[in-house]
Scaffold this motif. Structure first.
Motif, PDB file in Angstrom:
ATOM      1  N   SER A 362      31.908 101.287  30.305  1.00 31.07           N
ATOM      2  CA  SER A 362      33.086 100.917  29.070  1.00 31.07           C
ATOM      3  C   SER A 362      32.318 100.162  27.882  1.00 31.07           C
ATOM      4  O   SER A 362      33.036  99.264  27.200  1.00 31.07           O
ATOM      5  CB  SER A 362      34.146  99.865  29.758  1.00 31.07           C
ATOM      6  OG  SER A 362      35.379  99.701  29.021  1.00 31.07           O
ATOM      7  N   ARG A 365      34.165  99.667  24.201  1.00 34.49           N
ATOM      8  CA  ARG A 365      35.235  98.687  23.899  1.00 34.49           C
ATOM      9  C   ARG A 365      34.810  97.462  24.152  1.00 34.49           C
ATOM     10  O   ARG A 365      33.835  96.971  24.851  1.00 34.49           O
ATOM     11  CB  ARG A 365      36.402  99.136  24.979  1.00 34.49           C
ATOM     12  CG  ARG A 365      36.937 100.453  24.737  1.00 34.49           C
ATOM     13  CD  ARG A 365      37.763 100.778  23.485  1.00 34.49           C
ATOM     14  NE  ARG A 365      38.644 102.047  23.319  1.00 34.49           N
ATOM     15  CZ  ARG A 365      37.654 103.181  22.957  1.00 34.49           C
ATOM     16  NH1 ARG A 365      36.602 103.223  22.342  1.00 34.49           N
ATOM     17  NH2 ARG A 365      38.377 104.041  22.804  1.00 34.49           N
ATOM     18  N   ASP A 367      35.183  93.293  25.269  1.00 36.36           N
ATOM     19  CA  ASP A 367      35.420  92.697  26.732  1.00 36.36           C
ATOM     20  C   ASP A 367      36.960  92.164  26.539  1.00 36.36           C
ATOM     21  O   ASP A 367      36.981  91.459  25.663  1.00 36.36           O
ATOM     22  CB  ASP A 367      34.637  91.911  26.836  1.00 36.36           C
ATOM     23  CG  ASP A 367      34.746  91.241  28.434  1.00 36.36           C
ATOM     24  OD1 ASP A 367      36.150  90.955  28.797  1.00 36.36           O
ATOM     25  OD2 ASP A 367      34.033  91.204  29.297  1.00 36.36           O
ATOM     26  N   GLY A 385      35.945  97.116  28.967  1.00 33.24           N
ATOM     27  CA  GLY A 385      35.035  96.791  27.872  1.00 33.24           C
ATOM     28  C   GLY A 385      33.832  95.902  28.402  1.00 33.24           C
ATOM     29  O   GLY A 385      34.057  95.526  29.804  1.00 33.24           O
ATOM     30  N   ARG A 493      33.541  97.138  18.403  1.00 34.86           N
ATOM     31  CA  ARG A 493      32.554  96.092  18.800  1.00 34.86           C
ATOM     32  C   ARG A 493      32.906  94.746  18.061  1.00 34.86           C
ATOM     33  O   ARG A 493      33.318  94.854  16.862  1.00 34.86           O
ATOM     34  CB  ARG A 493      31.209  96.539  18.454  1.00 34.86           C
ATOM     35  CG  ARG A 493      30.137  95.545  18.400  1.00 34.86           C
ATOM     36  CD  ARG A 493      29.511  95.381  19.754  1.00 34.86           C
ATOM     37  NE  ARG A 493      28.201  94.677  19.725  1.00 34.86           N
ATOM     38  CZ  ARG A 493      27.716  93.371  20.499  1.00 34.86           C
ATOM     39  NH1 ARG A 493      28.823  93.107  21.347  1.00 34.86           N
ATOM     40  NH2 ARG A 493      26.358  93.126  20.435  1.00 34.86           N
TER      41      ARG A 493
END
Length: 546
Positions: A362, A365, A367, A385, A493
């Motif tokens: 993941s 993505r 967190d 994420g 990000r």
């Protein structure tokens, strides 16, 4: 007459109806690899092998997994097995590793060789290594999995499959060396120093992916990166969570392929990536790359994230790495000039990886626990994420962002560096169009958008992945965002913002750079979203897009 079905799987041919331990089965109880491991542990000796008093011994813990390929079963990597059924590292392999790091004088003295026409035996005898601890005998941990995903992740959603292998989890390996004649303590100290230098390069199979790496600082480290991270952990076949060191090489190798795919042809990009990180070249067999990784988790916690989508709870393994050390290793012999070139290359590669993504599952993505915690309010949503940051003394590897255009400058410089490396250093032709891959890093095939966020709760884009971005317009579950079983075309990000103050790089408290990396397709949904971004006063286009 012996019933052939009573023969342990270890001694059966790897053919249909006899033994297929590499084949993945949906239900763990039907997975032959676990039966194979249990039968092995049931038949193994109760007492660990020991070396005689005449043999010098030393023990070294492995940071993660260790594997030796016996070559006994077609299509399956499983350990060399020796006395009383114990796995071991062969003495011949030990001597070969030792010999590779010796000076010519040491090689002749300790390992032997030919002087003129006379064969001269060496002083030392190498007795190999055995696991000394008991933890490695965990049957569930013995069953390891390899899951190449390059075609699926980078290229055009090609097929991907997982393969089973048998490896030891964090063994403490005891090695033995003896001498034909008595040696004093000073001599033995030199001998063990040589062995530790050899050990630092990794032993066994798949060393470039983090296997067979000891808990000592490798002398062949090209770059050392200190970092922390949190996110979703990988799962073994039995659904147990594991923090797997090979995810670092997978990420760096994938980004190498993306960057090269933006400046040259598919075949050249693949060839150069293989020369750096190794791989399989079809009929030409396997290629040993120039680079590899070693990783030491110095403060790591594994846990479970539980959610209840309906009435039945589900658990997902998660990790929280407070402190870790990633070493980029030189796996062969490089001249000083080559070493400098490769060091510059991997430094830029690490900066790129930390700027736009992360490592492991993941990674495309952010967190959600950290940046979108209300997503979990009802307790019915899965974890999404990851988040990675550099820690001292590796803060210098951050890209300082005084202005958003600093990211533009970094990506422009990186693209130019990759071109120069391909053309000037490697002597290969550039391609104006690049590779025909979904995630080739070509300015006509990718766009990077960014904004400065005030704090971790100031992500604008995270809402767009789960709802509408304007009125009834949405990208949720689209080709752009992807869905279960389908890789999307967008990375998200939250990059910690650092700036330069009086010549030193310093963190801007609480602020992040929110970044969207998009590999557009021609669908109306994607084009509509790009139009929305262009009209937005929030995000600026920082790179690409023609």
């Amino acid at each position: 007459m012996v019933d052939s079905n009573s023969v342990p799987l270890m001694f059966r041919a790897q053919i249909e109806s006899r033994s297929q331990i590499q084949r993945l089965i949906p239900r763990q109880e039907d997975q032959q690899a676990y039966t194979w491991a249990k039968e092995w542990m049931d038949g193994i000796g109760a007492k660990n092998p020991e070396f005689s008093d005449k043999i010098q011994v030393k023990s070294y813990p492995m940071t993660w997994r260790f594997i030796t390929n016996s070559g006994q079963d077609e299509g399956v990597i499983r350990p060399v097995i020796g006395a009383r059924g114990f796995p071991y590292y062969p003495g011949a392999s030990m001597k070969g590793a030792f010999l590779r790091v010796c000076s010519p004088q040491q090689a002749l003295k300790y390992c032997g060789g030919t002087v003129r026409t006379e064969t001269k035996p060496g002083l030392l005898r190498f007795h190999g290594g055995y696991p000394q601890n008991e933890d490695w005998k965990d049957e569930d941990r013995l069953v390891d999995v390899v899951h190449p995903q390059e075609n699926w992740q980078v290229k055009n959603s090609g097929g991907h499959s997982a393969f089973i292998q048998i490896s030891l989890y964090k063994p403490l390996l005891m090695f033995g060396i003896s001498s034909q004649k008595p040696l004093d303590d000073t001599e033995w100290e030199i001998i063990w120093q040589i062995w530790e230098k050899a050990l630092g390069r990794g032993i066994g199979s798949r060393v470039s992916a983090g296997y067979g790496q000891p808990k000592i600082h490798p002398e062949n480290a090209l770059l050392t990166v200190h970092l922390k991270g949190q996110g979703l952990a990988s799962q073994l076949i039995n659904k147990d969570g594991e923090f797997r060191a090979n995810m670092f090489k997978a990420a760096l190798r994938g980004h190498t392929l993306r960057l090269l795919g933006g400046v040259t042809t598919e075949s050249t990009a693949e060839q150069l990536t293989q020369s750096l990180w190794g791989g399989f070249a079809g009929a030409n067999g396997s290629i040993v790359g120039k680079l590899g990784i070693a990783f030491q988790a110095q403060n790591l916690e594994l846990d479970d994230f539980t959610y209840t989508p309906n009435s039945r709870p589900f658990s997902m393994p998660i990790y929280d790495l407070k402190k870790g050390q990633l070493d980029i290793l030189v796996m062969g012999n490089l001249s000083e000039e080559e070493r400098t070139e490769h060091q510059k290359l991997v430094t830029q590669l690490i900066k790129f990886t930390l700027l736009l993504g992360g490592f492991g599952k993941s990674w495309r993505r952010i967190d959600h626990r950290m940046f979108f915690d209300e997503y979990f309010d009802k307790g019915n949503k899965p974890m999404i994420g990851c988040h990675w940051e550099l820690i001292p003394p590796s803060i210098r590897l951050y890209c300082p962002v005084q202005e958003l255009t600093d990211i533009t400058k970094f990506l422009n410089n990186l693209h130019t560096r990759i071109k120069n490396w391909v053309r000037q250093t490697q002597g290969k032709q550039l391609s104006p169009k690049g590779a025909n891959w979904r995630e080739a890093w070509h300015p006509n095939k990718v766009q990077v958008w960014g904004r400065i966020a005030e704090d971790e709760f100031d992500s604008r884009a995270v809402d767009w992945f789960h709802g509408n971005y304007s009125g009834s317009r949405t990208i949720k579950q689209s080709d752009l965002t992807g869905k279960m079983g389908k890789i999307g075309r967008i990375w998200h990000r939250m990059y910690p913002r650092y700036i330069v103050v009086e010549g030193r790089i310093k963190r801007v408290p609480q602020e992040y750079i929110e970044l969207l990396t998009i590999f557009p397709d021609s669908s109306p949904q994607t084009q509509d979203f790009l139009g929305f971004l262009a009209q937005s006063t929030e995000f600026e286009k920082l790179w690409g897009g023609g």
